[in-house]
Design an enzyme around this catalytic site. Structure first.
Site, mmCIF file in Angstrom:
data_model
loop_
_atom_site.group_PDB
_atom_site.id
_atom_site.type_symbol
_atom_site.label_atom_id
_atom_site.label_comp_id
_atom_site.label_asym_id
_atom_site.label_seq_id
_atom_site.Cartn_x
_atom_site.Cartn_y
_atom_site.Cartn_z
ATOM 1 N N SER A 88 -21.143 60.590 -25.132
ATOM 2 C CA SER A 88 -20.681 61.986 -25.279
ATOM 3 C C SER A 88 -19.664 62.122 -26.407
ATOM 4 O O SER A 88 -19.707 63.097 -27.168
ATOM 5 C CB SER A 88 -20.108 62.523 -23.966
ATOM 6 N N ARG A 119 -10.197 53.764 -13.717
ATOM 7 C CA ARG A 119 -10.473 55.129 -13.249
ATOM 8 C C ARG A 119 -11.055 55.081 -11.827
ATOM 9 O O ARG A 119 -10.830 55.979 -11.026
ATOM 10 C CB ARG A 119 -11.449 55.833 -14.212
ATOM 11 N N ASP A 143 -17.840 56.391 -12.181
ATOM 12 C CA ASP A 143 -18.771 57.212 -11.408
ATOM 13 C C ASP A 143 -19.017 56.680 -10.001
ATOM 14 O O ASP A 143 -19.570 57.388 -9.159
ATOM 15 C CB ASP A 143 -20.105 57.314 -12.158
ATOM 16 N N HIS A 161 -25.140 57.520 -18.407
ATOM 17 C CA HIS A 161 -23.779 57.975 -18.784
ATOM 18 C C HIS A 161 -23.267 58.865 -17.649
ATOM 19 O O HIS A 161 -23.219 58.446 -16.494
ATOM 20 C CB HIS A 161 -23.867 58.657 -20.149
ATOM 21 N N HIS A 174 -20.987 48.373 -17.258
ATOM 22 C CA HIS A 174 -20.414 49.148 -18.367
ATOM 23 C C HIS A 174 -20.715 48.447 -19.679
ATOM 24 O O HIS A 174 -20.797 47.218 -19.723
ATOM 25 C CB HIS A 174 -18.890 49.305 -18.211
#
Ligand code: CMX
Length: 438
Positions: free
Chosen positions: A241, A327, A373, A271, A318
């Site tokens: 992105s 995160r 995620d 993604h 990743h």
């Protein structure tokens, strides 16, 4: 000009001089060699971009202007009575390079509230889509519809000088970010709440107003939104992105067009769409096993089954990280404080215990650890936001902060059109033959 814009410009001028001098003295220095494997396999690890807003370390995770996520949670200004950082503060940090004061953050909140009015034709464009269309499709189309408002596109058509590009990109950035929560909430209420829309509340901060327009008034959900919109904002420049936004922006496409390009990339399952896929994967597992609390043995068996079927385990792996994503950890900490007994949250934690050794055991997955995620959907679901195909839109609203702050830097530093070289396999074969004969 507002003081944020003035400060940005003077910081960018200093940086621009520094870069000029670096390039004059060291422009011919090689920083790394590129292998054929990198060329064929997604350019992993090739340093080919400068992104000022954040830097990713494969073991440590993301740092925004040098600050880790735990540091940001401590240092960035909070809402009154809150304990999570305000994303307005992260935006200021990424744009200006300094930790903001409470006044800076209030100033940004007020600017975005003032600019948040969305023109009617944007809602018409959203309404023209079948309700069944994916929220990311509606979201991207709405951003494109908003492009009619671009100050940069108009100024370019009027023939502005290169030196002024940054100023119009900055204005578009501020307006676009201000309007995204309204657009996203409109799509949500249209698709899942019978089109019963909720008007914005200009007295709230950006995240709390977003939560309000979505229809969630719980204070701890607002705190979750502040955390969520902060931690998803940026992940240096090479992710799909960020890179897409930067690439398209390098053609001097305006911020609306550039951000829409980033969002079509975020909508991919490898993604940003992975947050939707994680919850689907957990729900399918629970359905198949007829339980909402699968045991670790059952989870392990389901992971093996997923791999045997040639599918990815969403939320794991990743391209750069080689450790648990900070995160993920930040969201885990939030869940420990707010909803430790939620069954989906507990399943996420059990997957975290079980999945890494299995993924590592395949011998090919380079990072067996969870990414951002893997956790987000369970938290949203806990507060009743169960419509998982909306999750990537939330990611997109947050990602605007990083990629658009970067776009301001791109134009302020005068970065040129991006145009890397590609070759054919025929070229590679000739190159190898030449090497052998040498
Ligand atoms: N489950 C199963 N297989 C996986 C895997 C996973 N979670 N992660 C990687 N692999 C596989 C790859 O598909 C690849 O297989 P092939 O050699 O058969 O093609 C192999 O392991 C090597 O891949 P890698 O070098 O470890 O990972 P990449 O850099 O190519 O890809 C990523 C990174 C994120 C696309 C990958 O780990 C993945 O597909 N994960 C699941 C989807 C996901 O969670 N995406 C979200 C990432 C964060 C974000 O951007 O939001």
């Amino acid at each position: 000009m507002g003081y944020v814009k003035d400060t940005f410009k003077s910081n960018a001028d200093i940086q621009s001089k520094e870069i000029k001098s670096i390039l004059e003295q060291h422009g011919n220095k090689k920083i790394e060699d590129v292998t054929l494997a990198q060329v064929y396999q997604g350019m992993r690890g090739i340093t080919g971009l400068v992104t000022e807003t954040s830097l990713l370390d494969s073991n440590e995770g993301i740092r925004f202007r040098g600050f880790s996520i735990p540091e940001l949670r401590e240092k960035l200004p909070k809402a009154e009575g809150g304990s999570e950082p305000l994303p307005e503060g992260l935006f200021f940090l990424m744009l200006i390079g300094d930790v903001p004061t409470q006044e800076d953050v209030d100033h940004i909140s007020a600017t975005w509230a003032r600019r948040s009015h969305v023109p009617n034709h944007v809602f018409d464009v959203i309404e023209s889509f079948p309700v069944s269309s994916h929220p990311m499709t509606q979201f991207t189309a709405a951003v494109l519809a908003l492009q009619t408002e671009s100050k940069f596109a108009k100024a370019y058509a009027d023939g502005i000088s290169k030196k002024e590009y940054w100023s119009y990109v900055y204005e578009d950035t501020m307006t676009l970010i201000a309007r995204l929560p309204r657009i996203a909430a409109y799509i949500y209420r249209r698709k899942y709440k019978n089109g019963e829309h909720i008007q914005p509340d200009g007295m709230l901060d950006w995240s709390a107003n977003f939560a309000h327009m979505l229809g969630y008034e719980d204070e701890s959900f607002k705190e979750l939104m502040r955390l969520y919109l902060t931690i998803h904002a940026d992940h240096e420049g090479g992710n799909v992105s960020a890179h897409a936004t930067h690439l398209v922006g390098s053609a001097l496409s305006d911020p609306y067009l550039s951000f829409a390009a980033g969002m079509t990339g975020l909508a991919g399952p490898l993604h940003g769409l992975a947050n939707q896929e994680v919850i689907r994967w957990i729900e399918e597992m629970c359905k198949e096993l007829d339980t909402n609390a699968p045991s670790k043995e059952q989870i392990a068996a389901y992971i093996h089954k997923t791999l045997t079927e040639g599918k990815v385990v969403p939320g794991y792996g990743h391209a750069v990280l080689r450790k648990t994503d900070p995160r993920f950890t930040a969201q885990m900490e939030f869940a420990k404080r707010h909803c430790p007994n939620d069954p989906t949250v507990q399943t996420v934690w059990n997957v975290y215990e079980v999945a890494p050794p299995i993924l590592e055991g395949t011998g090919k997955i380079k990072n067996p650890w969870p990414n951002v995620d893997a956790h987000s959907g369970a938290l949203l679901k806990h507060y009743g936001l169960i419509e998982e195909d909306f999750y990537t839109v939330l990611f997109g609203v947050s990602r605007a902060l990083g990629v658009l702050a970067s776009l301001c830097w791109d134009r302020a530093l005068g970065f040129p059109l991006e145009r890397p070289k590609s070759v054919t396999t025929e070229w590679v074969k000739k190159f190898l033959a030449k090497e052998e004969n040498a």
